[in-house]
Design an enzyme around this catalytic site. Structure first.
Site, short mmCIF file in Angstrom:
data_model
loop_
_atom_site.label_atom_id
_atom_site.label_comp_id
_atom_site.label_asym_id
_atom_site.label_seq_id
_atom_site.Cartn_x
_atom_site.Cartn_y
_atom_site.Cartn_z
N PHE A 288 0.86 -1.18 0.00
CA PHE A 288 0.00 0.00 0.00
C PHE A 288 0.90 1.24 0.00
O PHE A 288 2.07 1.17 0.39
CB PHE A 288 -0.88 -0.04 1.26
N ASN A 290 1.42 3.80 1.79
CA ASN A 290 2.15 4.30 2.97
C ASN A 290 3.08 3.25 3.59
O ASN A 290 3.71 3.51 4.60
CB ASN A 290 1.18 4.87 4.00
N LYS A 291 3.18 2.07 2.99
CA LYS A 291 4.05 1.04 3.56
C LYS A 291 5.51 1.27 3.15
O LYS A 291 5.80 2.13 2.32
CB LYS A 291 3.58 -0.35 3.13
N ILE A 292 6.41 0.48 3.69
CA ILE A 292 7.84 0.72 3.47
C ILE A 292 8.21 0.55 2.00
O ILE A 292 9.01 1.30 1.45
CB ILE A 292 8.68 -0.22 4.37
#
Ligand SMILES: *Cc1c(COP(=O)(O)O)cnc(C)c1O
Length: 473
Positions: A288, A290-292
């Protein structure tokens, strides 16, 4: 600083302008001879009074507005927020005798989002290449490259790319043969996708507590929740922190349980030098935005088992036989990732070490900047065998005022997030929960700070420190 904001009511407009010029805050607080607040004057007020014919030598008392906003110190902290007004950048705080004792400033110019995808490598190049190749659906070279590259990064043999992290968890459960009547042990403190996937598989989730140090599933709680019906454990590597995998794997081995790791927030985290996602039967990731690591939306299951990989590929693609087109052997899903998403993913993993390092640096800066605030507890970096990664900058505020701090930070446009609500507190999940004291404790105190790559973070840190310190004196 406070002194530079004060102006006597018998000072001239010219003198007020000099003070404003020095303090750089576009404002003076006007006080009488007993230092009591009698008005607020902004450079805009001065401009308007001069344009209406007032002279520079006029006393400020002649031009201050009758009504002005201020905050009473005695009203307590909530008053700061009640008075939040986008148009007012700075507000005096007064004591019971109307003496100015402090001021509260809103930095409208700064807006810090909680996260921001880093797409500064070859993301756009590969995406355009995939687009121009017209392989825009779920077949294409980037899919293969991404599966190969990411599974290699995790130290596993196979990768199965899917449309999101929740689908990855669901697929992993299905491939592991988890279904109705089976119990799956999960932590109370996690994003709801973990439990939703279990429910989608029609299995029974068993919610257990986390431990206070790692914030991850507590092995002792897993042990005491095991029944004859238990089939699997989903350890969640929460906020970049690896679970105690020695303990989790020992329990799984003893009771012959499947282990499906939820690594959606911990790409690259290690335990004993081994990457998360490679311990259990299957590791599940989310990409997604906003993930790393991101592909916009996306996910992946990694595994060392060829047969699990085959099952997941089959289920991902409508359960359709690989050798006989339109022949379906199981009731499958469409959980495929597109070549366009994978193109972005390939560019991301080319730079994954740099991305992780940058996030580490951000957290290190927070640690340095906030070290004077004793109620800000960072996660421990010295846990045995553990090498955490930074997703958001997650801390626990031990002063019992998390919500007030959060509201204030948000009023200053610093987008902080609370920790997840414990699953056990939500009516739809409650019935699956065992007592979970630690997760409640953490959930009420945890806060996530932004991890944006910011050119100049100094203003952000100044704002955060000032906001957290308000009312502490
Ligand atoms: C983000 C997340 C997921 C779900 O990922 P999606 O790609 O949003 O479906 C699952 N588990 C955890 C712990 C997450 O943080």
């Amino acid at each position: 600083m406070l002194i530079k904001l004060l102006c006597r009511k018998d000072n001239s407009i010219f003198q007020a302008m000099q003070i404003i010029n020095e303090n750089g805050k576009n404002t003076v607080f006007v006080v009488d001879h007993q230092d009591r607040l009698c008005g607020v004057l902004t450079d805009g007020d001065i401009r308007r009074s001069l344009l209406s014919g007032k002279s520079l030598h006029e006393q400020v008392s002649k031009v201050i507005a009758r009504e002005f906003k201020f905050i009473r110190q005695s009203e307590g902290e909530k008053a700061y927020l009640k008075n939040t007004d986008e148009s007012i950048k700075i507000m005096p705080v007064v004591d019971d005798d109307m003496r100015v004792v402090d001021f509260f400033q809103f930095t409208g110019a700064l807006h810090v989002p909680v996260a921001h995808p880093d797409l500064t490598g070859s993301e756009f190049k590969y995406l355009s290449e995939a687009f121009l190749s017209s392989w825009i659906s779920s077949r294409g070279e980037y899919i293969n490259m991404f599966e190969r590259g990411f599974s290699q990064f995790c130290g596993t043999r196979y990768g199965v790319a899917v449309c999101n992290g929740t689908a990855a968890l669901h697929l992993a459960l299905l491939a592991s043969g988890i279904g109705p009547g089976d119990e799956v042990i999960i932590p109370d403190l996690t994003f709801a996708a973990t439990i939703n996937a279990v429910l989608h598989a029609q299995a029974t989730p068993v919610i257990v507590d986390v431990d206070k140090t790692r914030w991850c599933i507590d092995p002792a709680a897993i042990q005491s929740a095991v029944t004859r019906k238990t089939k699997a454990i989903i350890p969640v590597h929460l906020y970049g922190q690896p679970c105690d995998m020695d303990a989790v794997m020992a329990i799984a081995k003893k009771h012959r349980l499947k282990v499906i790791e939820d690594c959606a927030e911990a790409h690259g985290a290690e335990y004993g030098g081994q990457k998360v996602g490679s311990f259990g039967d299957i590791g599940c990731f989310s990409f997604f935005a906003n993930k790393i690591v991101t592909t916009g939306e996306g996910g992946m299951c990694v595994t060392n088992s060829a047969s699990l990989m085959e099952k997941m590929r089959l289920m991902r693609d409508h359960g359709m036989s690989k050798t006989k087109k339109y022949w379906h052997t199981v009731v499958g899903y469409n959980y495929r990732m597109t070549n366009l998403q994978a193109a972005i993913g390939v560019a991301q993993i080319e730079r994954i070490d740099a991305i992780l390092k940058e996030r580490d640096n951000i957290e290190a800066q927070y640690r340095e900047q906030l070290k004077g605030l004793d109620f800000v507890a960072f996660p421990r970096r010295d846990l045995p065998k553990s090498n955490k990664v930074v997703w958001l900058v997650s801390v626990v505020l031990t002063d019992g005022k998390r919500d007030t701090h959060m509201e204030r930070l948000i009023a200053r446009k610093i987008e902080v997030r609370p920790f997840f609500y414990p699953l056990s507190r939500m009516p739809i999940y409650k019935k699956y929960a065992q007592p979970c004291r630690n997760s409640r404790w953490l959930s009420a105190r945890g806060i996530n700070f932004p991890t944006v790559s910011w050119q100049d973070r100094n203003q952000m840190f100044r704002d955060i420190i000032q906001t957290l310190s308000t009312g502490k004196k």
